[in-house]
Design an enzyme around this catalytic site. Sequence first.
Site, mmCIF file in Angstrom:
data_model
loop_
_atom_site.group_PDB
_atom_site.id
_atom_site.type_symbol
_atom_site.label_atom_id
_atom_site.label_comp_id
_atom_site.label_asym_id
_atom_site.label_seq_id
_atom_site.Cartn_x
_atom_site.Cartn_y
_atom_site.Cartn_z
ATOM 1 N N SER A 16 3.453 -65.646 48.999
ATOM 2 C CA SER A 16 4.168 -65.211 47.796
ATOM 3 C C SER A 16 4.516 -63.730 47.832
ATOM 4 O O SER A 16 3.865 -62.923 48.500
ATOM 5 C CB SER A 16 3.334 -65.506 46.543
ATOM 6 O OG SER A 16 3.201 -66.887 46.335
ATOM 7 N N GLN A 17 5.551 -63.393 47.083
ATOM 8 C CA GLN A 17 5.930 -62.001 46.871
ATOM 9 C C GLN A 17 4.724 -61.226 46.320
ATOM 10 O O GLN A 17 4.041 -61.690 45.406
ATOM 11 C CB GLN A 17 7.077 -61.971 45.860
ATOM 12 C CG GLN A 17 7.567 -60.596 45.471
ATOM 13 C CD GLN A 17 8.577 -60.679 44.339
ATOM 14 O OE1 GLN A 17 8.880 -61.767 43.839
ATOM 15 N NE2 GLN A 17 9.090 -59.544 43.927
#
Length: 226
Positions: free
Chosen positions: A75-76
Site C-alpha cells: 500500500s501507499q
Amino acid sequence: MNVHPLPPSALKGEGMTSQRARDRLATKLKEEGIRDQRVIDVIRNLPRHHFIDQALHSRAYENTALPIGHGQTISQPWVVARMTEALLEFGMPQKVLEVGTGSGYQAVVLASLVPQVFTVERIEELLRQARRRFRQLGLTNIRSRHDDGKLGWPDEAPFDAIILTAAGDAIPTQLLDQLSPTGVLVAPVGSPSHQTLIRMRGDGQGDFIQEELGAVSFVPLLGGIG
C-alpha cells in the site's frame, strides 16, 4: 531453513533507499495530514525497500503503491500511516488482527507500535515471504496464518483492533463478531471504482459508530486460499 537477520547495511540503505529518502517520505506524510508522530517515526525508520522486489528499490520511498506479485500491492505509505493512526486514535490496542498480510509491511508497522499482531494471508507464497521478513527483522510479536482472511482468527478473538488491507462490498460479519465490544475496525469498503476508508468503533453495547475517513483504492477482498 535458516533465516539470517538483515545486516546493518541492508537496514540502512543507500542512494534511493537511504535515510535521506526516508526522511523526505516522513516529511511528505506530515504535510499531507498524518498527525501521529509515533506512526511517522516508525515509517521513517522502517526499510520499505526490504518488502518489495529489488528492481523497484529506487521507488521504495515514493508515496505510492507498488506491485508485489500475485495481483497484490504494497500500500501507499500515506494509506498505511492513515489506517494505523486511525486504529491508535482512541488508545493503544493490545491485540490487533490484520486481514491480508501481503508483503508484511503493514504488519511490521503495527508490530512496531502494539504488543501483539495476528495476520492472515490467503496466498501462501506471499505469506512465506512475509514470514521471512519478520524473522530477518527480529520481530517476535507477529503471529501469522495461511487462511481465508474473511474468516478472521476466531481462536484468538476478541481483538482490540482489526485492520483490512483489501476492499469488499461490506465488512464480513465474522470479523465484526471477533472485535471486542469497544474495539476499532478500519477497512476500505466499496467497488473497485469507488472505495471509502471507514472506521467502526464498538460502543460497548453491541452497536457500532461508523465514520468515513476518505477515498482510497485497494485490491479486492477475496475468499478462499491460494
